[in-house]
Design a protein around this motif. Structure first.
Motif: not given
Length: 551
Positions: A141, A144-149, A151-152
């Protein structure tokens, strides 16, 4: 628009030599070997310029060991993708050396008191699992930024794994630390339209990427970024999609297949490793994958034998399995053959090596990882000579907080080892309360006492039993016991493959066809290491990959 060339190298076809010939051809070498290779595959019709400097032909490969081999063979402009991108960022003053440290993930886990299993990097310890999963998510991923990753990760992983990844990302950002994936991600987001070359005229005009089937989406994105900011005439990607076995790190063979579909493909036609029977056995797997590439084996017949054991024997890697391996070893060891014993997991390898050590063989790993044999030899060396090996030192001082504290009192592990050895060999008795001669400082004495009291605690009861057998019987013959992944890129006269997966992998391959394909590729890599004889020990259960393959 750059010209794309794919060099497809099935097992043992000399892919590295082919790429070196291609590198030399680009830089004007007119020797018979070089021009003969290029003309044999019609590449002379594609490559119209041959006067590039060595600085203008960039060779990217997958591992530091591969870089070392290339430089030994005269290819000095060779790098891993990570090391090259690091050089580019530092040259353009986008990064400094202050952001790097050795093993940052492990350092973070220890600093945050999460712990880490140093004996087995692929163990089920949550910190070890988190390290592998961190690399997977941030490679896949990448856009995507760190926060989005994160969350995954939270949605897909157990809480203990998620918390460690979350805390590591925060720790890394707070300290300004760059690891492998963060360097590549940083390159994608900060690189200007043009880059300062290392010296005038050294901008890459040709890029050769080896083992491209193992590149992750992040690595492919970096390669594409290099193409977009450079004046590239040729891009060469080499590999074999049937040997893509690093999906747990985010590798995706479809990226390599997409590259193959958009340019010229050259299939290397002859294996210099595989005899006919080994070739026939292994190539049945590629036909099942529907990704078979025609190439020829050696003229020698060779031998490929499949033996079925009970699931219960393989499940425990019990004495029946160990005795079957020993039986094969005894049939070949009088011929001075190199032998690999390959398992699917590190845990299986550790179980099998106990039986092999008990039989008197010296066990080593294929790669740089330590084997149980290495640790046991260091235990014996400590008992007999008071020598302290690095493996034993770290194993003992990592047992508890007191060991870690004592280790931290010294600038380096080497300094600690030297001082403790001097203390011990000077006639001191660290377990005695008196230390009248003053040969040992208090810190050295405390560490020496700790090692004397706890050095056997690094072994479990089964390993202590193996140690007792090793003290009595050693014949010096070396057997390489390792995982199938560790054997990638290597070869041996005799290969013994244990086709049996753990419960976790079994569940994955039953619900996901891509996971099954990955396991078939892993087994294919293991089987194609054999130069002369292949033995596959398998079962008729769904815990063996061959149980899923119907020819």
């Amino acid at each position: 628009m750059s010209i794309q060339i794919t060099i497809l190298g099935p097992p043992g076809t000399g892919k590295t030599s082919a790429l070196i010939n291609l590198y030399k051809y680009f830089t004007g070498d007119v020797s018979t070997d070089v021009t003969g290779f290029v003309q044999r595959y019609g590449l002379n019709k594609l490559i119209t310029r041959r006067d590039y400097t060595s600085d203008e032909v960039l060779f990217l490969t997958f591992t530091t060991s591969a870089v070392r081999v290339l430089k030994e063979r005269g290819i000095y402009n060779a790098y891993t993708l990570h090391s090259y991108i690091t050089r580019v960022l530092m040259r353009n003053k986008l990064l400094t050396s202050a952001g790097f440290m050795r093993e940052p993930f492990i350092a973070a886990m220890m600093e945050m008191n999460y712990g880490y299993d140093f004996r087995d990097r692929f163990s089920s310890h949550p910190s070890n699992v988190a390290e592998i999963r961190y690399n997977y998510y941030f490679n896949v991923y990448y856009d995507k930024d760190s926060n989005e990753i994160l969350e995954i990760v939270k949605q897909q992983e157990k809480d203990a794994v998620y918390k460690r990844i979350r805390d590591y990302v925060a720790w890394k950002e707070e300290k300004g630390i760059f690891d492998y994936v963060s360097v590549l991600r940083y390159f994608l987001t900060t690189t200007p339209a043009t880059l300062a070359p290392e010296k005038e005229g050294s901008e890459p005009r040709v890029i050769i990427m080896d083992e491209a089937q193992d590149f992750s989406p992040l690595q492919w994105a970096v390669a594409k970024r290099l193409r977009s900011i450079g004046l590239l005439d040729y891009v060469v990607a080499a590999g074999d999609p049937n040997q893509s076995i690093y999906s747990f790190q985010g590798a995706d063979p479809s990226e390599f297949e997409n590259f193959m579909a958009s340019g010229t493909v050259v299939v290397l036609k002859r294996s210099y490793r595989l005899p006919k029977q080994v070739y026939n056995k292994a190539e049945m797997l590629t036909r099942w994958l529907r990704a078979h590439f025609e190439y020829e084996p050696r003229e020698e017949l060779g031998k490929a034998i499949t033996e079925y054991l009970k699931k219960s024997n393989l499940l425990k890697m019990d004495r029946t399995t160990g005795e079957k391996v020993i039986q094969i070893l005894e049939s070949v060891m009088d011929e001075d053959k190199t032998v690999f014993v390959l398992t699917r997991t590190n845990k299986q390898a550790r179980e099998l090596e106990k039986y092999i050590i008990e039989a008197g063989y010296r066990v080593s790993r294929i790669k740089n990882d330590d084997s149980l044999y290495d640790l046991l030899e260091e235990v014996i060396a400590f008992e007999e000579k008071r020598n302290i090996g690095m493996r034993l030192f770290f194993a003992v001082t990592s047992l508890n907080e007191e060991g870690i504290r004592l280790r931290s009192l010294f600038k380096t592990p080497i300094e600690a080892i030297m001082k403790v050895e001097e203390c011990l060999t000077a006639g001191e008795h660290p377990n005695d309360e008196d230390n009248e001669s003053g040969e040992c400082s208090d810190d050295v004495l405390s560490l020496a006492r700790f090692i004397e009291n706890h050095y056997l605690d690094v072994l479990d009861p089964e390993e202590k039993r193996v140690l007792a057998g090793l003290r009595k019987k050693r014949n010096g013959r070396v057997i390489y016991v390792d995982t199938m992944h560790a054997a990638k890129g290597e070869e041996a006269d005799v290969v013994i493959v244990i086709d049996f997966v753990n419960r976790k992998i079994e569940k994955e391959i039953q619900r996901d066809e891509n996971a099954l394909k990955e396991e078939i590729r892993v087994l294919y890599v293991a089987m194609t290491r054999a130069r002369e004889r292949l033995y596959v020990l398998t079962s008729k259960s769904k815990r063996s990959v061959l149980g899923y393959v119907r020819f």
